[in-house]
Design a protein around this motif. Sequence first.
Motif, PDB file in Angstrom:
ATOM      1  N   ASN A  43       0.803  -1.213   0.000  1.00  0.00           N
ATOM      2  CA  ASN A  43       0.000   0.000   0.000  1.00  0.00           C
ATOM      3  C   ASN A  43       0.841   1.271   0.000  1.00  0.00           C
ATOM      4  O   ASN A  43       0.457   2.260  -0.620  1.00  0.00           O
ATOM      5  N   ILE A  44       1.996   1.249   0.621  1.00  0.00           N
ATOM      6  CA  ILE A  44       2.907   2.399   0.533  1.00  0.00           C
ATOM      7  C   ILE A  44       3.420   2.529  -0.900  1.00  0.00           C
ATOM      8  O   ILE A  44       3.507   3.638  -1.443  1.00  0.00           O
ATOM      9  N   SER A  45       3.713   1.402  -1.539  1.00  0.00           N
ATOM     10  CA  SER A  45       4.146   1.428  -2.941  1.00  0.00           C
ATOM     11  C   SER A  45       3.063   2.002  -3.838  1.00  0.00           C
ATOM     12  O   SER A  45       3.351   2.786  -4.746  1.00  0.00           O
ATOM     13  N   ARG A  46       1.831   1.624  -3.575  1.00  0.00           N
ATOM     14  CA  ARG A  46       0.718   2.164  -4.366  1.00  0.00           C
ATOM     15  C   ARG A  46       0.623   3.683  -4.202  1.00  0.00           C
ATOM     16  O   ARG A  46       0.384   4.402  -5.161  1.00  0.00           O
ATOM     17  N   MET A  47       0.821   4.155  -2.968  1.00  0.00           N
ATOM     18  CA  MET A  47       0.762   5.605  -2.731  1.00  0.00           C
ATOM     19  C   MET A  47       1.912   6.321  -3.446  1.00  0.00           C
ATOM     20  O   MET A  47       1.720   7.403  -4.008  1.00  0.00           O
ATOM     21  N   LEU A  48       3.106   5.713  -3.438  1.00  0.00           N
ATOM     22  CA  LEU A  48       4.252   6.310  -4.124  1.00  0.00           C
ATOM     23  C   LEU A  48       4.035   6.348  -5.642  1.00  0.00           C
ATOM     24  O   LEU A  48       4.598   7.203  -6.329  1.00  0.00           O
ATOM     25  N   PHE A  52      -4.528   4.735  -5.440  1.00  0.00           N
ATOM     26  CA  PHE A  52      -5.249   4.672  -4.179  1.00  0.00           C
ATOM     27  C   PHE A  52      -4.802   3.433  -3.402  1.00  0.00           C
ATOM     28  O   PHE A  52      -4.744   2.341  -3.962  1.00  0.00           O
ATOM     29  N   PRO A  53      -4.503   3.588  -2.117  1.00  0.00           N
ATOM     30  CA  PRO A  53      -4.166   2.408  -1.314  1.00  0.00           C
ATOM     31  C   PRO A  53      -5.411   1.542  -1.090  1.00  0.00           C
ATOM     32  O   PRO A  53      -6.535   2.023  -1.192  1.00  0.00           O
ATOM     33  N   GLU A  54      -5.182   0.280  -0.815  1.00  0.00           N
ATOM     34  CA  GLU A  54      -6.274  -0.671  -0.609  1.00  0.00           C
ATOM     35  C   GLU A  54      -6.198  -1.297   0.785  1.00  0.00           C
ATOM     36  O   GLU A  54      -6.329  -2.499   0.945  1.00  0.00           O
ATOM     37  N   TRP A  55      -5.990  -0.457   1.776  1.00  0.00           N
ATOM     38  CA  TRP A  55      -5.832  -0.941   3.150  1.00  0.00           C
ATOM     39  C   TRP A  55      -7.014  -1.789   3.586  1.00  0.00           C
ATOM     40  O   TRP A  55      -6.836  -2.901   4.088  1.00  0.00           O
ATOM     41  N   SER A  56      -8.213  -1.252   3.438  1.00  0.00           N
ATOM     42  CA  SER A  56      -9.383  -1.962   3.980  1.00  0.00           C
ATOM     43  C   SER A  56      -9.608  -3.302   3.278  1.00  0.00           C
ATOM     44  O   SER A  56      -9.936  -4.292   3.943  1.00  0.00           O
ATOM     45  N   GLU A  57      -9.433  -3.348   1.966  1.00  0.00           N
ATOM     46  CA  GLU A  57      -9.630  -4.611   1.239  1.00  0.00           C
ATOM     47  C   GLU A  57      -8.595  -5.653   1.665  1.00  0.00           C
ATOM     48  O   GLU A  57      -8.933  -6.814   1.911  1.00  0.00           O
ATOM     49  N   ASP A  58      -7.334  -5.221   1.761  1.00  0.00           N
ATOM     50  CA  ASP A  58      -6.271  -6.150   2.152  1.00  0.00           C
ATOM     51  C   ASP A  58      -6.456  -6.631   3.593  1.00  0.00           C
ATOM     52  O   ASP A  58      -6.282  -7.815   3.884  1.00  0.00           O
ATOM     53  N   ASN A  63      -7.819 -10.672   7.600  1.00  0.00           N
ATOM     54  CA  ASN A  63      -8.574 -11.066   8.795  1.00  0.00           C
ATOM     55  C   ASN A  63      -9.380 -12.339   8.590  1.00  0.00           C
ATOM     56  O   ASN A  63      -9.731 -13.012   9.559  1.00  0.00           O
ATOM     57  N   ARG A  64      -9.697 -12.686   7.347  1.00  0.00           N
ATOM     58  CA  ARG A  64     -10.415 -13.939   7.067  1.00  0.00           C
ATOM     59  C   ARG A  64      -9.547 -15.164   7.336  1.00  0.00           C
ATOM     60  O   ARG A  64     -10.062 -16.225   7.683  1.00  0.00           O
ATOM     61  N   GLU A  65      -8.225 -15.020   7.150  1.00  0.00           N
ATOM     62  CA  GLU A  65      -7.327 -16.159   7.334  1.00  0.00           C
ATOM     63  C   GLU A  65      -7.347 -16.614   8.789  1.00  0.00           C
ATOM     64  O   GLU A  65      -7.215 -15.809   9.698  1.00  0.00           O
ATOM     65  N   PRO A  98      -6.726 -18.947   3.154  1.00  0.00           N
ATOM     66  CA  PRO A  98      -5.381 -18.364   3.124  1.00  0.00           C
ATOM     67  C   PRO A  98      -5.357 -17.018   2.408  1.00  0.00           C
ATOM     68  O   PRO A  98      -5.959 -16.849   1.360  1.00  0.00           O
ATOM     69  N   PHE A  99      -4.665 -16.081   3.012  1.00  0.00           N
ATOM     70  CA  PHE A  99      -4.536 -14.740   2.454  1.00  0.00           C
ATOM     71  C   PHE A  99      -3.589 -14.779   1.268  1.00  0.00           C
ATOM     72  O   PHE A  99      -2.537 -15.399   1.314  1.00  0.00           O
ATOM     73  N   CYS A 100      -3.992 -14.139   0.196  1.00  0.00           N
ATOM     74  CA  CYS A 100      -3.150 -14.027  -0.987  1.00  0.00           C
ATOM     75  C   CYS A 100      -3.099 -12.549  -1.352  1.00  0.00           C
ATOM     76  O   CYS A 100      -4.136 -11.960  -1.684  1.00  0.00           O
ATOM     77  N   LEU A 101      -1.953 -11.938  -1.236  1.00  0.00           N
ATOM     78  CA  LEU A 101      -1.805 -10.519  -1.525  1.00  0.00           C
ATOM     79  C   LEU A 101      -2.024 -10.276  -3.010  1.00  0.00           C
ATOM     80  O   LEU A 101      -1.389 -10.902  -3.850  1.00  0.00           O
ATOM     81  N   LYS A 102      -2.958  -9.387  -3.315  1.00  0.00           N
ATOM     82  CA  LYS A 102      -3.277  -9.062  -4.710  1.00  0.00           C
ATOM     83  C   LYS A 102      -2.702  -7.693  -5.036  1.00  0.00           C
ATOM     84  O   LYS A 102      -2.769  -6.785  -4.205  1.00  0.00           O
ATOM     85  N   PRO A 103      -2.155  -7.515  -6.234  1.00  0.00           N
ATOM     86  CA  PRO A 103      -1.610  -6.204  -6.589  1.00  0.00           C
ATOM     87  C   PRO A 103      -2.699  -5.135  -6.628  1.00  0.00           C
ATOM     88  O   PRO A 103      -2.451  -3.976  -6.374  1.00  0.00           O
ATOM     89  N   TRP A 104      -3.926  -5.545  -6.952  1.00  0.00           N
ATOM     90  CA  TRP A 104      -5.079  -4.651  -6.921  1.00  0.00           C
ATOM     91  C   TRP A 104      -6.328  -5.499  -6.758  1.00  0.00           C
ATOM     92  O   TRP A 104      -6.341  -6.679  -7.041  1.00  0.00           O
ATOM     93  N   HIS A 105      -7.360  -4.855  -6.259  1.00  0.00           N
ATOM     94  CA  HIS A 105      -8.642  -5.530  -6.067  1.00  0.00           C
ATOM     95  C   HIS A 105      -9.608  -5.061  -7.143  1.00  0.00           C
ATOM     96  O   HIS A 105      -9.675  -3.872  -7.449  1.00  0.00           O
TER      97      HIS A 105
END
Length: 160
Positions: A43-48, A52-58, A63-65, A98-105
Amino acid sequence: MRIEIAEAWDSLLLAQVIRGSVLITQSILIKYIILPSLIIVKNISRMLLFQFPEWSEDLTDWNREMHVKWTYNGVQLSETEFPKNWLTDGIQIKILFPFCLKPWHRFKLQPSHKDPMKKKKGQKNDFFFLTVWGMETELPFGSLRKRRSFFEPIFKELKK
Protein backbone atom coordinates in the motif's frame (compact mmCIF):
# COMPACT_ATOMS: atom_id res chain seq x y z
CA MET A 1 5.42 -40.89 0.69
CA ARG A 2 3.28 -39.07 3.29
CA ILE A 3 3.34 -42.08 5.61
CA GLU A 4 7.13 -42.35 5.41
CA ILE A 5 7.50 -38.66 6.33
CA ALA A 6 5.11 -39.03 9.28
CA GLU A 7 6.93 -42.15 10.47
CA ALA A 8 10.27 -40.35 10.20
CA TRP A 9 8.98 -37.59 12.49
CA ASP A 10 7.68 -40.24 14.92
CA SER A 11 11.00 -42.08 15.04
CA LEU A 12 13.12 -39.11 16.13
CA LEU A 13 13.58 -38.30 19.80
CA LEU A 14 11.88 -34.97 20.66
CA ALA A 15 10.73 -34.65 17.03
CA GLN A 16 7.17 -33.70 17.96
CA VAL A 17 8.42 -31.06 20.39
CA ILE A 18 10.62 -29.54 17.66
CA ARG A 19 7.99 -29.88 14.94
CA GLY A 20 5.18 -28.43 17.10
CA SER A 21 7.31 -25.49 18.22
CA VAL A 22 8.40 -24.74 14.67
CA LEU A 23 4.80 -24.93 13.37
CA ILE A 24 3.55 -22.52 16.04
CA THR A 25 6.46 -20.17 15.30
CA GLN A 26 5.80 -20.35 11.53
CA SER A 27 2.10 -19.69 12.09
CA ILE A 28 2.76 -16.59 14.23
CA LEU A 29 5.45 -15.27 11.86
CA ILE A 30 3.25 -15.68 8.79
CA LYS A 31 -0.01 -14.37 10.26
CA TYR A 32 1.24 -11.48 12.39
CA ILE A 33 4.57 -10.35 10.92
CA ILE A 34 5.11 -11.36 7.28
CA LEU A 35 1.60 -10.81 5.90
CA PRO A 36 1.02 -7.42 7.62
CA SER A 37 4.47 -6.30 6.43
CA LEU A 38 3.59 -7.24 2.85
CA ILE A 39 0.30 -5.31 3.12
CA ILE A 40 2.16 -2.23 4.37
CA VAL A 41 4.80 -2.40 1.63
CA LYS A 42 2.16 -2.93 -1.08
CA ASN A 43 0.00 0.00 0.00
CA ILE A 44 2.91 2.40 0.53
CA SER A 45 4.15 1.43 -2.94
CA ARG A 46 0.72 2.16 -4.37
CA MET A 47 0.76 5.60 -2.73
CA LEU A 48 4.25 6.31 -4.12
CA LEU A 49 2.89 5.39 -7.57
CA PHE A 50 -0.01 7.84 -7.06
CA GLN A 51 -2.57 5.04 -6.81
CA PHE A 52 -5.25 4.67 -4.18
CA PRO A 53 -4.17 2.41 -1.31
CA GLU A 54 -6.27 -0.67 -0.61
CA TRP A 55 -5.83 -0.94 3.15
CA SER A 56 -9.38 -1.96 3.98
CA GLU A 57 -9.63 -4.61 1.24
CA ASP A 58 -6.27 -6.15 2.15
CA LEU A 59 -6.99 -6.11 5.89
CA THR A 60 -10.42 -7.67 5.32
CA ASP A 61 -8.82 -10.50 3.31
CA TRP A 62 -6.07 -10.89 5.91
CA ASN A 63 -8.57 -11.07 8.80
CA ARG A 64 -10.42 -13.94 7.07
CA GLU A 65 -7.33 -16.16 7.33
CA MET A 66 -7.56 -18.50 10.32
CA HIS A 67 -4.87 -20.78 11.73
CA VAL A 68 -6.72 -23.73 13.26
CA LYS A 69 -4.93 -26.24 15.46
CA TRP A 70 -5.48 -29.96 14.90
CA THR A 71 -4.27 -32.90 16.89
CA TYR A 72 -1.60 -34.98 15.23
CA ASN A 73 -4.28 -37.63 14.52
CA GLY A 74 -6.60 -35.19 12.73
CA VAL A 75 -9.07 -33.94 15.36
CA GLN A 76 -9.92 -30.29 14.69
CA LEU A 77 -9.73 -27.83 17.57
CA SER A 78 -9.88 -24.05 17.24
CA GLU A 79 -7.69 -21.06 16.49
CA THR A 80 -6.87 -20.54 20.17
CA GLU A 81 -7.25 -24.02 21.67
CA PHE A 82 -4.28 -26.37 21.94
CA PRO A 83 -4.62 -30.16 22.14
CA LYS A 84 -3.63 -31.84 25.39
CA ASN A 85 0.00 -32.95 25.36
CA TRP A 86 0.53 -31.26 22.00
CA LEU A 87 4.27 -30.98 22.53
CA THR A 88 4.72 -34.73 22.96
CA ASP A 89 1.83 -36.05 20.84
CA GLY A 90 2.22 -33.60 17.94
CA ILE A 91 0.13 -30.91 16.30
CA GLN A 92 -1.05 -29.88 12.83
CA ILE A 93 -1.95 -26.35 11.73
CA LYS A 94 -4.58 -25.91 9.06
CA ILE A 95 -4.87 -22.46 7.50
CA LEU A 96 -8.43 -21.65 6.43
CA PHE A 97 -9.09 -18.99 3.78
CA PRO A 98 -5.38 -18.36 3.12
CA PHE A 99 -4.54 -14.74 2.45
CA CYS A 100 -3.15 -14.03 -0.99
CA LEU A 101 -1.80 -10.52 -1.53
CA LYS A 102 -3.28 -9.06 -4.71
CA PRO A 103 -1.61 -6.20 -6.59
CA TRP A 104 -5.08 -4.65 -6.92
CA HIS A 105 -8.64 -5.53 -6.07
CA ARG A 106 -11.37 -5.64 -8.65
CA PHE A 107 -14.85 -5.11 -7.42
CA LYS A 108 -17.33 -7.54 -8.91
CA LEU A 109 -20.98 -7.62 -8.02
CA GLN A 110 -21.88 -11.12 -6.93
CA PRO A 111 -25.40 -12.32 -7.73
CA SER A 112 -27.33 -12.81 -4.49
CA HIS A 113 -28.66 -16.25 -5.54
CA LYS A 114 -25.19 -17.82 -5.58
CA ASP A 115 -24.04 -19.82 -2.58
CA PRO A 116 -20.61 -18.36 -1.61
CA MET A 117 -19.62 -21.58 0.21
CA LYS A 118 -20.32 -23.81 -2.82
CA LYS A 119 -17.20 -24.65 -4.79
CA LYS A 120 -16.97 -24.46 -8.54
CA LYS A 121 -15.74 -27.51 -10.40
CA GLY A 122 -11.95 -27.61 -10.37
CA GLN A 123 -11.65 -24.80 -7.78
CA LYS A 124 -8.81 -25.09 -5.28
CA ASN A 125 -9.45 -25.70 -1.59
CA ASP A 126 -9.86 -22.74 0.74
CA PHE A 127 -7.36 -24.26 3.14
CA PHE A 128 -3.95 -25.84 3.40
CA PHE A 129 -1.76 -27.38 6.07
CA LEU A 130 1.37 -25.60 7.23
CA THR A 131 4.72 -27.39 7.02
CA VAL A 132 7.74 -26.82 9.25
CA TRP A 133 9.36 -25.00 6.31
CA GLY A 134 6.53 -22.45 6.18
CA MET A 135 5.24 -23.95 2.93
CA GLU A 136 1.75 -25.19 2.23
CA THR A 137 0.37 -28.61 1.43
CA GLU A 138 -3.16 -29.88 0.85
CA LEU A 139 -2.66 -32.87 3.17
CA PRO A 140 -0.52 -33.25 6.30
CA PHE A 141 2.94 -34.38 5.15
CA GLY A 142 1.73 -34.15 1.54
CA SER A 143 3.51 -32.71 -1.46
CA LEU A 144 4.04 -28.96 -1.50
CA ARG A 145 1.48 -26.75 -3.20
CA LYS A 146 2.57 -24.05 -5.64
CA ARG A 147 1.40 -20.64 -4.53
CA ARG A 148 0.22 -18.08 -7.07
CA SER A 149 2.75 -15.33 -7.59
CA PHE A 150 1.92 -11.75 -6.60
CA PHE A 151 3.30 -10.60 -9.95
CA GLU A 152 1.27 -13.06 -12.07
CA PRO A 153 -1.76 -10.72 -12.50
CA ILE A 154 0.55 -7.77 -13.20
CA PHE A 155 2.32 -9.60 -16.04
CA LYS A 156 -1.06 -10.77 -17.34
CA GLU A 157 -2.30 -7.16 -17.51
CA LEU A 158 0.93 -5.99 -19.17
CA LYS A 159 0.49 -8.58 -21.93
CA LYS A 160 -2.94 -7.15 -22.83
